[in-house]
Design a protein around this motif. Sequence first.
Motif, PDB file in Angstrom:
ATOM      1  N   THR A 105      33.460  46.691  40.063  1.00 24.98           N
ATOM      2  CA  THR A 105      33.595  45.387  40.699  1.00 24.98           C
ATOM      3  C   THR A 105      35.006  45.207  41.240  1.00 24.98           C
ATOM      4  OG1 THR A 105      34.341  44.293  38.696  1.00 24.98           O
ATOM      5  CG2 THR A 105      31.955  44.455  39.029  1.00 24.98           C
ATOM      6  N   SER A 106      35.208  44.075  41.886  1.00 23.76           N
ATOM      7  CA  SER A 106      36.535  43.807  42.433  1.00 23.76           C
ATOM      8  C   SER A 106      37.526  43.381  41.354  1.00 23.76           C
ATOM      9  CB  SER A 106      36.444  42.722  43.504  1.00 23.76           C
ATOM     10  OG  SER A 106      35.953  41.528  42.932  1.00 23.76           O
ATOM     11  N   PHE A 107      37.010  43.044  40.187  1.00 27.51           N
ATOM     12  CA  PHE A 107      37.905  42.555  39.138  1.00 27.51           C
ATOM     13  C   PHE A 107      37.985  43.496  37.943  1.00 27.51           C
ATOM     14  CE2 PHE A 107      33.750  40.529  38.838  1.00 27.51           C
ATOM     15  CZ  PHE A 107      33.340  40.881  37.565  1.00 27.51           C
ATOM     16  N   TYR A 109      39.190  46.739  35.644  1.00 29.98           N
ATOM     17  CA  TYR A 109      40.473  47.378  35.419  1.00 29.98           C
ATOM     18  C   TYR A 109      40.242  48.577  34.508  1.00 29.98           C
ATOM     19  CZ  TYR A 109      39.936  44.115  31.523  1.00 29.98           C
ATOM     20  OH  TYR A 109      39.424  43.394  30.479  1.00 29.98           O
TER      21      TYR A 109
ATOM     22  N   TYR B  33      42.292  38.147  44.231  1.00 29.72           N
ATOM     23  CA  TYR B  33      41.882  39.239  43.344  1.00 29.72           C
ATOM     24  C   TYR B  33      42.861  39.359  42.176  1.00 29.72           C
ATOM     25  CZ  TYR B  33      38.587  40.535  46.963  1.00 29.72           C
ATOM     26  OH  TYR B  33      37.557  40.514  47.865  1.00 29.72           O
ATOM     27  N   ASP B  34      42.299  39.673  41.019  1.00 25.38           N
ATOM     28  CA  ASP B  34      43.101  39.738  39.805  1.00 25.38           C
ATOM     29  C   ASP B  34      44.102  40.903  39.840  1.00 25.38           C
ATOM     30  OD1 ASP B  34      40.071  38.859  38.312  1.00 25.38           O
ATOM     31  OD2 ASP B  34      41.846  37.570  38.294  1.00 25.38           O
ATOM     32  N   HIS B  36      46.425  43.510  37.363  1.00 23.63           N
ATOM     33  CA  HIS B  36      46.511  44.133  36.044  1.00 23.63           C
ATOM     34  C   HIS B  36      47.769  44.991  36.016  1.00 23.63           C
ATOM     35  CE1 HIS B  36      42.325  42.949  36.400  1.00 23.63           C
ATOM     36  NE2 HIS B  36      42.216  43.771  37.426  1.00 23.63           N
ATOM     37  N   TYR B  51      45.807  42.353  31.590  1.00 26.31           N
ATOM     38  CA  TYR B  51      44.611  42.375  32.421  1.00 26.31           C
ATOM     39  C   TYR B  51      44.254  40.970  32.874  1.00 26.31           C
ATOM     40  CZ  TYR B  51      42.022  41.013  28.183  1.00 26.31           C
ATOM     41  OH  TYR B  51      41.568  40.377  27.060  1.00 26.31           O
ATOM     42  N   LEU B  52      43.564  40.893  33.978  1.00 27.46           N
ATOM     43  CA  LEU B  52      43.168  39.616  34.561  1.00 27.46           C
ATOM     44  C   LEU B  52      44.349  38.648  34.633  1.00 27.46           C
ATOM     45  CD1 LEU B  52      39.701  39.256  32.815  1.00 27.46           C
ATOM     46  CD2 LEU B  52      40.185  40.092  35.129  1.00 27.46           C
ATOM     47  N   TYR B  93      42.683  44.663  43.681  1.00 27.11           N
ATOM     48  CA  TYR B  93      41.590  45.130  44.542  1.00 27.11           C
ATOM     49  C   TYR B  93      41.908  44.716  45.976  1.00 27.11           C
ATOM     50  CZ  TYR B  93      36.931  45.752  46.522  1.00 27.11           C
ATOM     51  OH  TYR B  93      35.873  46.147  47.288  1.00 27.11           O
TER      52      TYR B  93
END
Lengths: 123, 111
Positions: A105-107, A109, B33-34, B36, B51-52, B93
């Motif tokens: 997905t785009s999120f 990691y 977009y996140d 990280h 993250y996020l 991203y």
Amino acid sequence: EVQLLESGGGLIQPGGSLRLSCAASGFNFRDFAMAWIRQTPGKGLEWVSAISAAGDSTYYADSVKGRFTISRDNFRRTVHLQMNSLGAADSGVFHCAKTSGGYVTSFYYFEFWGQGSLVTVSS
Amino acid sequence: QSVLTQPPSVSGAPGQRVTISCSGNSSNIGSGYDVHWYQRLPGAAPKLLIYLNTHRPSGVPDRVSGSRSGISASLAITGLQAEDEAEYFCQSYDSSLSASVFGGGTQLTVL
């Protein structure tokens, strides 16, 4: 403890092929998408490819599309990267990574990384 | 040339606070977009640090924090320690590339 162990790297001539493998342990392998990330001195980290947990969706960086193929074997807990038509720009350390979910997905990691496998393309 | 821009190096004395910036554009961080962050110690595999945007994985001390605003993000480390000396990478991203993208990395030196 999550462990990712890459293998298959080495010295290869331009135009040649290599198949990288990553053996995973310490987590429910079939529940997570996996990825390959390349590290080079000149370009830093570059995402190369990813595959969904079920193996039914694959994704590639434009720089490798049509030359590289990612696959996985959920029974054997391994992920592979078949690399064809290799060139000098493909040289680098290839890291296998466990992603944060089952889908690319785009999120998402990269939760855990392997130490990497060195690929050197040179004549 | 990396899609996300980081300073090549930062430094600080033990106990000080340092920040590492990660700048993108409207196709990545600017689109929401996140972001990280990863730490790579010498000779080791990269390790997830944030993250996020703001969340710390288990085991990462609370003196490490992340933030995101507009087209950029930042990693902050307070109470700098010798063990923090490492290379740090941001990741997000990019919708125009349809790919995860990384920053070029920042080498943190503890003076």
